[in-house]
Design an enzyme around this catalytic site. Structure first.
Site, PDB file in Angstrom:
ATOM      1  N   CYS A   1       1.114  -3.127  -1.036  1.00 29.82           N
ATOM      2  CA  CYS A   1       1.758  -2.092  -0.569  1.00 29.82           C
ATOM      3  C   CYS A   1       2.914  -2.783   0.484  1.00 29.82           C
ATOM      4  O   CYS A   1       3.756  -3.158  -0.154  1.00 29.82           O
ATOM      5  CB  CYS A   1       0.785  -1.298   0.316  1.00 29.82           C
ATOM      6  SG  CYS A   1       1.695   0.508   0.674  1.00 29.82           S
TER       7      CYS A   1
ATOM      8  N   HIS B   1      -2.172   1.496  -3.759  1.00 30.41           N
ATOM      9  CA  HIS B   1      -3.496   0.912  -3.078  1.00 30.41           C
ATOM     10  C   HIS B   1      -4.632   1.151  -3.961  1.00 30.41           C
ATOM     11  O   HIS B   1      -5.475   1.982  -3.734  1.00 30.41           O
ATOM     12  CB  HIS B   1      -3.722   1.749  -1.784  1.00 30.41           C
ATOM     13  CG  HIS B   1      -2.999   1.478  -0.542  1.00 30.41           C
ATOM     14  ND1 HIS B   1      -3.389   0.275   0.135  1.00 30.41           N
ATOM     15  CD2 HIS B   1      -2.164   1.902   0.069  1.00 30.41           C
ATOM     16  CE1 HIS B   1      -2.437   0.047   1.036  1.00 30.41           C
ATOM     17  NE2 HIS B   1      -1.678   1.045   1.245  1.00 30.41           N
TER      18      HIS B   1
ATOM     19  N   GLU C   1      -7.416  -0.424  -4.338  1.00 30.83           N
ATOM     20  CA  GLU C   1      -8.574  -0.791  -3.623  1.00 30.83           C
ATOM     21  C   GLU C   1      -9.101   0.519  -2.664  1.00 30.83           C
ATOM     22  O   GLU C   1     -10.268   0.453  -2.234  1.00 30.83           O
ATOM     23  CB  GLU C   1      -8.241  -2.003  -2.497  1.00 30.83           C
ATOM     24  CG  GLU C   1      -7.796  -1.519  -1.110  1.00 30.83           C
ATOM     25  CD  GLU C   1      -6.020  -1.472  -1.177  1.00 30.83           C
ATOM     26  OE1 GLU C   1      -5.551  -1.386  -0.140  1.00 30.83           O
ATOM     27  OE2 GLU C   1      -5.459  -1.538  -2.271  1.00 30.83           O
TER      28      GLU C   1
END
Length: 310
Positions: free
Chosen positions: A142, A235, A237
């Site tokens: 990011c 993102h 994750e």
């Protein structure tokens, strides 16, 4: 993990053409094994949450990993207990003489600032410069992806009219690239950011490849052509509820955010979001660990060559 097969097996040539890691008995017997040393520079405000998200993805392979958490000294976390930071994090001065197989630099909530306005920018640049000769492969996430593209290649970022928040459909532009192995032709991934980088600036460097992009969210995954530096604009994750937590936080701050795109059923924030990106998140991290860390890092890290030397 590599697959061990007899050298003369007909599948050998086909698998190698597909960049699948195969080895014969002689290499398997002589192969040295050691834990992969990974460094995580965690710039996110909710550090414990981010640690957990990353470790969940990093642990989903057969590889043994030694993880070291890194903090900046030019910025103190306001959202994580200092006892936690002191107990589990190291500073750059404590690791600068070490070498690592991989480095992950996380996002950070500083996108509305110019890069040079960020209080730890100089320290971050020092770490990114150091990583080129002391880390084999670096994964930027990011804001860190935008920062890395700017620092290493001069790629600018641009402010968006409003925050880009949601789960977006992406095209796999280079399915033959090892990082994209196993990805569907189209796949979903979360974004949460106020700025963007543009494909034309990335392509103009002549040193980068765009591996995945979204018609709505823009560039998603970028690789250096030397395949040691990787930039992920979203993102993957994130947990199922992370975008919702950010949305509610922004509401409480009076920011009047729009509902995250393609996240809630019928775009109704009273509903329960579904995680439709988890499988590709695991695949992204396992491919990076396997193809660009485990298979390529020298066993003896003192033999590590700088990115600039290759």
């Amino acid at each position: 993990m590599p697959i061990k097969i007899p050298h003369g097996l007909p599948a050998w040539d086909a698998l190698q053409r597909e960049n699948i890691f195969v080895m014969d008995e002689s290499r398997a017997v002589s192969q040295d094994i050691r834990p992969l040393r990974l460094l995580v520079l965690n710039l996110m405000p909710t550090k414990i949450t981010t640690e957990t998200q990353l470790m969940r993805l990093l642990s989903n392979t057969p590889l043994q990993i030694e993880l070291v958490l890194l903090r900046t000294i030019s910025h103190r976390s306001q959202n994580t207990p200092e006892e936690h930071m002191e107990a589990f994090y190291r500073t750059f001065d404590e690791v600068r003489n070490d070498r690592f197989d991989g480095l992950i630099i996380t996002g950070a909530p500083v996108e509305n600032l110019g890069f040079e306005e960020v209080d730890y920018w100089e320290e971050l640049c020092g770490i990114m410069n150091w990583s080129k000769s002391s880390v084999f492969s670096t994964l930027h996430i990011c804001w860190a992806a935008q920062a890395g593209l700017y620092h290493h290649y001069g790629v600018p970022k641009y402010a968006l009219p409003e925050k880009r928040s949601g789960v977006f459909l992406h095209d796999n532009l280079m399915p033959e690239h090892p990082l994209m192995r196993g990805f569907d032709e189209q796949f979903w991934a979360p974004h949460s950011r106020h700025t963007e980088v543009r494909a034309e600036d990335i392509e103009a460097t002549g040193k980068l490849e765009i591996l995945a992009s979204s018609k709505e969210a823009g560039v998603y995954i970028v690789s250096s052509k030397k395949r040691r530096l990787f930039y992920v604009m979203g993102h993957s994750e994130y947990d199922t509820g992370t975008l919702g937590e950010e949305y509610r936080r922004d509401l409480l701050r009076g920011m009047d955010p729009h509902v995250p795109d393609h996240y809630y059923p019928e775009d109704d924030p009273s509903g329960q979001p579904r995680n439709i990106w988890r499988a590709h998140a695991h695949l992204l991290f396992s491919n990076w660990l396997n193809y660009f860390v485990y298979q390529n890092t020298p066993y003896d890290l003192s033999r590590l060559k700088s990115v600039d030397e290759e």
